[in-house]
Design a protein around this motif. Sequence first.
Motif, mmCIF file in Angstrom:
data_model
loop_
_atom_site.group_PDB
_atom_site.id
_atom_site.type_symbol
_atom_site.label_atom_id
_atom_site.label_comp_id
_atom_site.label_asym_id
_atom_site.label_seq_id
_atom_site.Cartn_x
_atom_site.Cartn_y
_atom_site.Cartn_z
ATOM 1 N N SER B 7 0.842 -1.193 0.000
ATOM 2 C CA SER B 7 0.000 0.000 0.000
ATOM 3 C C SER B 7 0.879 1.244 0.000
ATOM 4 O O SER B 7 2.047 1.189 0.440
ATOM 5 N N PRO B 8 0.369 2.368 -0.528
ATOM 6 C CA PRO B 8 -0.886 2.458 -1.273
ATOM 7 C C PRO B 8 -0.741 1.885 -2.679
ATOM 8 O O PRO B 8 0.380 1.680 -3.141
ATOM 9 N N ARG B 9 -1.834 1.624 -3.373
ATOM 10 C CA ARG B 9 -1.754 1.145 -4.746
ATOM 11 C C ARG B 9 -1.368 2.266 -5.694
ATOM 12 O O ARG B 9 -0.671 2.041 -6.681
ATOM 13 N N TYR B 10 -1.823 3.457 -5.410
ATOM 14 C CA TYR B 10 -1.533 4.607 -6.269
ATOM 15 C C TYR B 10 -1.181 5.812 -5.404
ATOM 16 O O TYR B 10 -1.764 6.008 -4.341
ATOM 17 N N LYS B 11 -0.221 6.605 -5.919
ATOM 18 C CA LYS B 11 0.178 7.811 -5.217
ATOM 19 C C LYS B 11 0.634 8.843 -6.240
ATOM 20 O O LYS B 11 1.440 8.535 -7.130
ATOM 21 N N ILE B 12 0.098 10.052 -6.115
ATOM 22 C CA ILE B 12 0.512 11.161 -6.968
ATOM 23 C C ILE B 12 1.084 12.245 -6.069
ATOM 24 O O ILE B 12 0.416 12.683 -5.126
ATOM 25 N N ILE B 13 2.309 12.672 -6.354
ATOM 26 C CA ILE B 13 2.940 13.735 -5.572
ATOM 27 C C ILE B 13 3.641 14.695 -6.510
ATOM 28 O O ILE B 13 3.833 14.403 -7.697
ATOM 29 N N GLU B 14 4.025 15.825 -5.974
ATOM 30 C CA GLU B 14 4.806 16.771 -6.748
ATOM 31 C C GLU B 14 6.285 16.537 -6.446
ATOM 32 O O GLU B 14 6.647 16.010 -5.389
ATOM 33 N N GLY B 109 1.908 -4.077 -6.443
ATOM 34 C CA GLY B 109 2.687 -2.891 -6.755
ATOM 35 C C GLY B 109 2.050 -1.595 -6.283
ATOM 36 O O GLY B 109 0.837 -1.516 -6.047
ATOM 37 N N SER B 110 2.903 -0.594 -6.144
ATOM 38 C CA SER B 110 2.461 0.769 -5.806
ATOM 39 C C SER B 110 2.896 1.681 -6.943
ATOM 40 O O SER B 110 4.090 1.817 -7.210
ATOM 41 N N ARG B 111 1.905 2.280 -7.602
ATOM 42 C CA ARG B 111 2.214 3.132 -8.752
ATOM 43 C C ARG B 111 2.412 4.562 -8.294
ATOM 44 O O ARG B 111 1.502 5.171 -7.725
ATOM 45 N N LEU B 112 3.598 5.092 -8.545
ATOM 46 C CA LEU B 112 3.934 6.468 -8.154
ATOM 47 C C LEU B 112 3.998 7.356 -9.384
ATOM 48 O O LEU B 112 4.674 7.028 -10.358
ATOM 49 N N THR B 113 3.295 8.474 -9.316
ATOM 50 C CA THR B 113 3.389 9.509 -10.348
ATOM 51 C C THR B 113 3.928 10.771 -9.702
ATOM 52 O O THR B 113 3.347 11.262 -8.721
ATOM 53 N N VAL B 114 5.036 11.274 -10.226
ATOM 54 C CA VAL B 114 5.642 12.503 -9.716
ATOM 55 C C VAL B 114 5.424 13.605 -10.744
ATOM 56 O O VAL B 114 5.838 13.468 -11.900
ATOM 57 N N LEU B 115 4.749 14.671 -10.328
ATOM 58 C CA LEU B 115 4.423 15.769 -11.245
ATOM 59 C C LEU B 115 5.376 16.952 -11.071
ATOM 60 O O LEU B 115 5.932 17.138 -9.976
#
Lengths: 116, 115
Positions: B7-14, B109-115
């Motif tokens: 966890s988490p499955r998805y995470k979006i951060i800057e 898996g934990s999908r990370l998106t960095v913006l």
Amino acid sequence: AQSVTQLDSQVPVFEEAPVELRCNYSSSVSVYLFWYVQYPNQGLQLLLKYLSGSTLVKGINGFEAEFNKSQTSFHLRKPSVHISDTAEYFCAVIASKSGGSYIPTFGRGTSLIVHP
Amino acid sequence: EAGVAQSPRYKIIEKRQSVAFWCNPISGHATLYWYQQILGQGPKLLIQFQNNGVVDDSQLPKDRFSAERLKGVDSTLKIQPAKLEDSAVYLCASSASGQNTGELFFGEGSRLTVL
């Protein structure tokens, strides 16, 4: 150091046709070889493995692979594919490391796309 | 038998923010792995634990990544500060110690998106 090369990034095939996904490895020591499958948004699942003994190994879902030591290959085959076989396939090698630990190394993956 | 939980499955951060991922391996599995899987690539090993000791962390960017497995069970992977190129799926896997089969059991898996 060990490495894994998957020669094809994408393999398109029609349903019920045979398929071969290629994998070559390099290692200076004895290896264990694996194929994993990854469906969309899921983790990797083991398809089959070669540890020792017979060079032809059979796995789940009708897949099989042949270990060829002289060619350092471990190609994955299926005589007749199904739509549900559409997924990403990863070849992996584990070679022994000093101290007895085992470090798994994965190839970049081959996307199998089965068309109706 | 319960599988590997993440966890988490998805995470979006800057970029420049921090993030932490958690993994609970299969009960009794002494070896735990963290892999980074960038889109279109195979999983790359970041760190491997045997119980609570580090076996290999040669590919872990130690200036920003850290991982711990304090009690030899759960593990946490932290990124601080995050960069755009850290966008990836972070896979946790476990395997049974003492077996030479080397079979790894993966979480989703934990999908990370960095913006």
